[in-house]
Design a protein around this motif. Structure first.
Motif, PDB file in Angstrom:
ATOM      1  N   VAL A 106      52.834  45.689  37.511  1.00 12.81           N
ATOM      2  CA  VAL A 106      52.143  45.618  38.805  1.00 12.81           C
ATOM      3  C   VAL A 106      50.712  45.127  38.565  1.00 12.81           C
ATOM      4  O   VAL A 106      50.345  44.789  37.451  1.00 12.81           O
ATOM      5  CB  VAL A 106      52.126  46.991  39.513  1.00 12.81           C
ATOM      6  CG1 VAL A 106      53.544  47.460  39.838  1.00 12.81           C
ATOM      7  CG2 VAL A 106      51.433  48.044  38.645  1.00 12.81           C
ATOM      8  N   ASP A 107      49.909  45.094  39.632  1.00 13.72           N
ATOM      9  CA  ASP A 107      48.470  44.817  39.515  1.00 13.72           C
ATOM     10  C   ASP A 107      48.202  43.471  38.839  1.00 13.72           C
ATOM     11  O   ASP A 107      47.633  43.399  37.754  1.00 13.72           O
ATOM     12  CB  ASP A 107      47.795  45.962  38.739  1.00 13.72           C
ATOM     13  CG  ASP A 107      46.287  45.767  38.581  1.00 13.72           C
ATOM     14  OD1 ASP A 107      45.670  45.183  39.496  1.00 13.72           O
ATOM     15  OD2 ASP A 107      45.741  46.212  37.550  1.00 13.72           O
ATOM     16  N   TYR A 108      48.577  42.414  39.502  1.00 11.10           N
ATOM     17  CA  TYR A 108      48.454  41.072  38.921  1.00 11.10           C
ATOM     18  C   TYR A 108      47.078  40.460  39.169  1.00 11.10           C
ATOM     19  O   TYR A 108      46.526  40.558  40.262  1.00 11.10           O
ATOM     20  CB  TYR A 108      49.543  40.151  39.474  1.00 11.10           C
ATOM     21  CG  TYR A 108      50.887  40.428  38.846  1.00 11.10           C
ATOM     22  CD1 TYR A 108      51.299  39.739  37.721  1.00 11.10           C
ATOM     23  CD2 TYR A 108      51.714  41.423  39.358  1.00 11.10           C
ATOM     24  CE1 TYR A 108      52.512  40.006  37.123  1.00 11.10           C
ATOM     25  CE2 TYR A 108      52.931  41.707  38.767  1.00 11.10           C
ATOM     26  CZ  TYR A 108      53.327  40.992  37.643  1.00 11.10           C
ATOM     27  OH  TYR A 108      54.526  41.284  37.045  1.00 11.10           O
ATOM     28  N   TYR A 109      46.564  39.799  38.133  1.00  8.67           N
ATOM     29  CA  TYR A 109      45.291  39.088  38.223  1.00  8.67           C
ATOM     30  C   TYR A 109      45.499  37.580  38.389  1.00  8.67           C
ATOM     31  O   TYR A 109      44.657  36.906  38.956  1.00  8.67           O
ATOM     32  CB  TYR A 109      44.445  39.340  36.975  1.00  8.67           C
ATOM     33  CG  TYR A 109      43.772  40.683  36.962  1.00  8.67           C
ATOM     34  CD1 TYR A 109      42.440  40.828  37.322  1.00  8.67           C
ATOM     35  CD2 TYR A 109      44.488  41.827  36.609  1.00  8.67           C
ATOM     36  CE1 TYR A 109      41.825  42.075  37.324  1.00  8.67           C
ATOM     37  CE2 TYR A 109      43.880  43.075  36.604  1.00  8.67           C
ATOM     38  CZ  TYR A 109      42.546  43.189  36.962  1.00  8.67           C
ATOM     39  OH  TYR A 109      41.951  44.431  36.977  1.00  8.67           O
ATOM     40  N   ALA A 110      46.595  37.057  37.870  1.00  7.80           N
ATOM     41  CA  ALA A 110      46.822  35.609  37.895  1.00  7.80           C
ATOM     42  C   ALA A 110      47.716  35.215  39.058  1.00  7.80           C
ATOM     43  O   ALA A 110      48.550  35.989  39.521  1.00  7.80           O
ATOM     44  CB  ALA A 110      47.452  35.152  36.581  1.00  7.80           C
ATOM     45  N   SER A 111      47.522  34.004  39.507  1.00 12.34           N
ATOM     46  CA  SER A 111      48.408  33.383  40.484  1.00 12.34           C
ATOM     47  C   SER A 111      49.070  32.174  39.823  1.00 12.34           C
ATOM     48  O   SER A 111      48.702  31.792  38.703  1.00 12.34           O
ATOM     49  CB  SER A 111      47.619  32.952  41.719  1.00 12.34           C
ATOM     50  OG  SER A 111      46.566  32.056  41.360  1.00 12.34           O
ATOM     51  N   THR A 112      50.034  31.567  40.494  1.00 12.67           N
ATOM     52  CA  THR A 112      50.673  30.375  39.943  1.00 12.67           C
ATOM     53  C   THR A 112      49.614  29.295  39.706  1.00 12.67           C
ATOM     54  O   THR A 112      48.894  28.927  40.638  1.00 12.67           O
ATOM     55  CB  THR A 112      51.746  29.841  40.906  1.00 12.67           C
ATOM     56  OG1 THR A 112      52.707  30.871  41.147  1.00 12.67           O
ATOM     57  CG2 THR A 112      52.438  28.625  40.320  1.00 12.67           C
TER      58      THR A 112
END
Length: 258
Positions: free
Chosen positions: A214-220
């Protein structure tokens, strides 16, 4: 002592720290040719570490990929690692969340969907507490208010780092009879950037878990003029998180935790 030395080492190799050291030394010795080269080097490194495309791409490749809720079977226990609140913030009559709140809110969603039957939160007071309420207790209060049954909530309130999260969780599960022949199916819930180290610690301590990042920092990653050229202070923050995690993995390997 080893902990404080690792923290000092981590601080010294942070991208922003390196840039400051280089520009500081360069200004002190600016009259020398190598001093001016240090200033130039600091400038070029600042451009590199402030590039949002590069920072996002590295984080994207490092983070464990997300899993759809409907792809999960049912688990006996969801294990939530703390580090998601402003633990020193007063008053203690509420829970002050920070960026990592997904660890708890997604665990709550999994519980409400019937994907996890019970929730275990592991995390203590830290190394310099201003209050004797552990983070696990604070998050436990939030989950109770959100409708989690008290009998479905387990709290481990002593751990100060990821290795202790795994070690003390195993001890608690042993006390509850949830390991061994009657072992429970476990789902480990923590930030995507932190999952590699966390899962390794639990395996090292004899707990086989499935993972739910969970808790993502990056995007595509998307390369465009803005991401390629415009400097971003957030990019420095992403590198800070990555370097800190990499140092943590290195230290844990030296200590034999993973």
């Amino acid at each position: 002592m080893f902990f404080f030395l690792s923290q000092l080492f981590s601080f010294l190799i942070m991208p922003f720290t390196i840039c400051l050291i280089l520009v500081g030394l360069g200004l002190i010795f600016f009259k020398k040719s190598w001093g001016r080269k240090l200033v130039l080097g600091s400038f070029l490194l600042s451009l590199f570490f402030s590039n949002s495309y590069l920072a996002n791409w590295v984080m994207y490749t490092w983070e464990a990929p997300p899993k759809a809720f409907n792809s999960l079977p049912e688990y006996d226990l969801g294990i939530v690692l703390t580090g998601v609140t402003h633990i020193d913030k007063l008053p203690k009559d509420r829970t002050f969340f920070n960026k990592g709140a997904d660890r708890v809110t997604h665990a709550l969603q999994l519980y409400k969907m019937g994907k996890v039957k019970r929730i275990l939160i592991t995390g203590g007071l830290g190394f310099d507490p201003t209050d004797q309420t552990s983070e696990a207790e604070s998050l436990g209060d939030f989950l109770l208010l959100a409708g989690v049954d008290k009998g479905d909530l387990l709290l481990e309130t002593a751990a100060r780092n990821t290795n202790e999260n795994a070690l003390f969780t195993k001890r608690l599960l042993e006390e509850k009879g949830l390991v061994g022949q009657n072992k429970a199916s476990l789902l480990l819930i923590t930030s995507a950037f932190h999952m590699k180290r966390a899962e390794s610690c639990f395996i090292r301590n004899g707990l086989k878990t499935e993972t739910f990042p969970v808790d993502y920092y990056a995007s595509t990653p998307k390369l465009n003029i803005k991401s390629a050229i415009q400097p971003s202070i957030q990019a420095f923050s992403v590198w800070h998180i990555l370097v800190k995690e990499w140092v943590g993995i290195l230290v844990y390997r030296i200590m034999g935790y993973i």
